[in-house]
Design an enzyme around this catalytic site. Structure first.
Site, PDB file in Angstrom:
ATOM      1  N   PHE A 166       0.798  -1.140   0.058  1.00  0.00           N
ATOM      2  CA  PHE A 166      -0.003  -0.254  -0.004  1.00  0.00           C
ATOM      3  C   PHE A 166       0.963   1.144  -0.011  1.00  0.00           C
ATOM      4  O   PHE A 166       1.486   1.581   1.071  1.00  0.00           O
ATOM      5  CB  PHE A 166      -1.068  -0.136   0.932  1.00  0.00           C
ATOM      6  CG  PHE A 166      -1.898   1.239   1.172  1.00  0.00           C
ATOM      7  CD1 PHE A 166      -2.950   1.232   0.308  1.00  0.00           C
ATOM      8  CD2 PHE A 166      -1.564   2.391   1.941  1.00  0.00           C
ATOM      9  CE1 PHE A 166      -3.703   2.344   0.364  1.00  0.00           C
ATOM     10  CE2 PHE A 166      -2.492   3.494   1.781  1.00  0.00           C
ATOM     11  CZ  PHE A 166      -3.269   3.402   1.012  1.00  0.00           C
ATOM     12  N   ASP A 186       9.503   2.745   1.890  1.00  0.00           N
ATOM     13  CA  ASP A 186       8.540   3.669   1.826  1.00  0.00           C
ATOM     14  C   ASP A 186       8.188   3.339   3.412  1.00  0.00           C
ATOM     15  O   ASP A 186       7.540   2.442   4.011  1.00  0.00           O
ATOM     16  CB  ASP A 186       7.237   3.106   1.235  1.00  0.00           C
ATOM     17  CG  ASP A 186       5.842   3.982   1.518  1.00  0.00           C
ATOM     18  OD1 ASP A 186       5.838   4.790   2.540  1.00  0.00           O
ATOM     19  OD2 ASP A 186       4.903   3.842   0.544  1.00  0.00           O
ATOM     20  N   LYS A 227       2.769  11.329   6.922  1.00  0.00           N
ATOM     21  CA  LYS A 227       1.947  11.273   8.003  1.00  0.00           C
ATOM     22  C   LYS A 227       2.350  12.117   9.297  1.00  0.00           C
ATOM     23  O   LYS A 227       2.059  13.037   9.412  1.00  0.00           O
ATOM     24  CB  LYS A 227       1.679   9.790   8.432  1.00  0.00           C
ATOM     25  CG  LYS A 227       0.921   9.190   7.036  1.00  0.00           C
ATOM     26  CD  LYS A 227       0.376   7.633   7.553  1.00  0.00           C
ATOM     27  CE  LYS A 227      -0.565   7.043   6.280  1.00  0.00           C
ATOM     28  NZ  LYS A 227      -1.690   7.704   5.966  1.00  0.00           N
TER      29      LYS A 227
END
Length: 410
Positions: free
Chosen positions: A149, A234, A263
């Site tokens: 993801f 990531d 984030k």
């Protein structure tokens, strides 16, 4: 939570109904309407309090409204919020310098969202392949892992294996090869002279907090170095203290060529992301080839710098590691009592619930009624990712609520 109770002129039910005709239905939120928050707690419009065990998918690593981050934002709001990159601003250099030093890399490309960071890394890796590695024009490939993801833009869903994210959005962007996660032999077989990069999550969050075998990340680092391609990690969800280290790759002593952050980098206040890389890699970008109106804006840079300052103390990494022991112990005690299995590192866990007791969504709704907020992922799996500011007592409260819910059966 010390803030005064909030009261809305409209009830939760009224506000939820009001969203139905005017908001695109791209989310299926739990039926709670949050109005205020502080630390590890949120409060709905009726004044009911909930322990937040999701933390904005790790965007709120430092809790809701951390005083140091709020102060940095307020201070910057009184000075300057946006110039675009058409001009310099007085906050960006400090942010880039401190972030590069924190990660052990050289240069920073500031962006806004995680998906933008991934898209930017794809462009940079391809450009590097053509200009540095010597791959023929338009032939560069990037190897990714199944069940990844990395976001939901058109290019990113082109290499997703989640049909919910893909179906109906083609035609897809070529140039990607998908291999099983945690499989070095498959990865090696997929790399050839066209390979620009290997893009992986050190821990797969959306897939259910899937942690690879010890040695996998070191193997990826060795393989990419030996075959002359980039290792792009990531860490948009796994980074910035979540796993008990600043970065998840640190658990294996690995430094990637390119690191993707987001984030928590915005402190739960503003969207901030970054591509952080070796100088040789990011120097392939020249004026006009990539950009962002809001990327690196003064407000984001001020908040991002304050986030880095919090991480430089090591306090939050230590808290995640220490409280991670409490989390794992609590989940261990529930295995066979409604929990089939779990995977955890630091303050992050994917918990597989016995399907006979309920789906992940059903368990999330039951926990909500017990005053604890979590979110399901695939099937009967729920994710736990509380703010790193949570106390041991609060964490035990959440685990107790899970035990209660599991004890209720189907």
């Amino acid at each position: 939570m010390t803030v005064a109770p909030s009261r809305s002129l409209r009830s939760s039910a009224e506000l939820i109904r009001a969203e139905e005709p005017v908001l695109a239905h791209n989310y299926h939120p739990l039926p709670v309407v949050v109005a205020r928050a502080e630390g590890a707690w949120v409060e709905d419009v009726e004044g009911r309090r909930f322990l937040d065990m999701l933390a904005g998918y790790s965007a709120l690593n430092f809790g809701h409204r951390h005083p140091a981050l709020i102060e940095a934002a307020h201070r910057q709001l009184d000075q300057l919020t946006l110039t675009s990159r058409a001009f310099h601003n007085d906050r960006l250099a400090q942010f880039a310098e401190s972030l590069a030093e924190l990660t052990g890399l050289d240069m920073v490309l500031p962006m806004n969202t995680g998906a933008e960071a991934v898209e930017s890394a794809v462009k940079v890796a391809r450009k590097w392949a053509y200009e540095v590695k010597g791959v023929a024009p338009d032939r560069a490939t990037i190897v990714v892992a199944a069940d990844n993801f990395h976001g939901r833009t058109t290019t990113i869903v082109s290499f997703s294996t989640d049909e919910t994210a893909r179906a109906g959005f083609g035609p897809f962007t070529p140039g990607f090869r998908v291999v099983p996660y945690n499989d070095l032999a498959a990865l090696e077989a997929a790399i050839d002279e066209t390979t620009a990069a290997v893009l992986i999550e050190p821990i797969q969050g959306e897939a259910g907090v899937v942690i690879p075998d010890d040695g996998y990340l070191r193997g990826v680092r060795e393989l990419t170095r030996r075959t002359g391609c980039l290792f792009v990690a990531d860490e948009i969800q796994s980074g910035l203290g979540r796993t008990g280290r600043t970065l998840a790759v640190e658990h294996e002593g690995v430094v990637p060529d390119v690191l993707l952050l987001g984030k928590a980098l915005g402190g739960g206040i503003v969207p901030v992301s970054a591509v952080v890389a070796r100088r040789e890699v990011l120097q392939v970008l020249r004026p006009g080839e990539h950009g962002s109106t809001f990327g690196g804006n003064p407000l984001s840079a001020a908040v991002g710098s304050a986030v880095v300052e919090l991480l430089e103390t090591g306090e939050f990494q230590r808290r995640a590691a220490e409280l991670g022991v409490v989390l794992r112990g609590g989940l261990d005690a529930l295995v066979g009592k409604g929990v089939k299995s779990f995977r955890a590192r630091g303050l992050w866990a994917g918990v597989d619930i016995d399907p006979a007791i309920g789906t992940g969504r059903e368990i999330s709704e039951r926990l909500m009624r017990e005053g604890v907020l979590v979110k399901d992922t695939h099937g009967s799996t729920i994710r736990l990712a509380p703010p790193l500011t949570i106390t041991g007592e609060e964490l035990r409260t959440a685990l107790g609520a899970l035990e209660t819910v599991l004890g209720q059966g189907a």
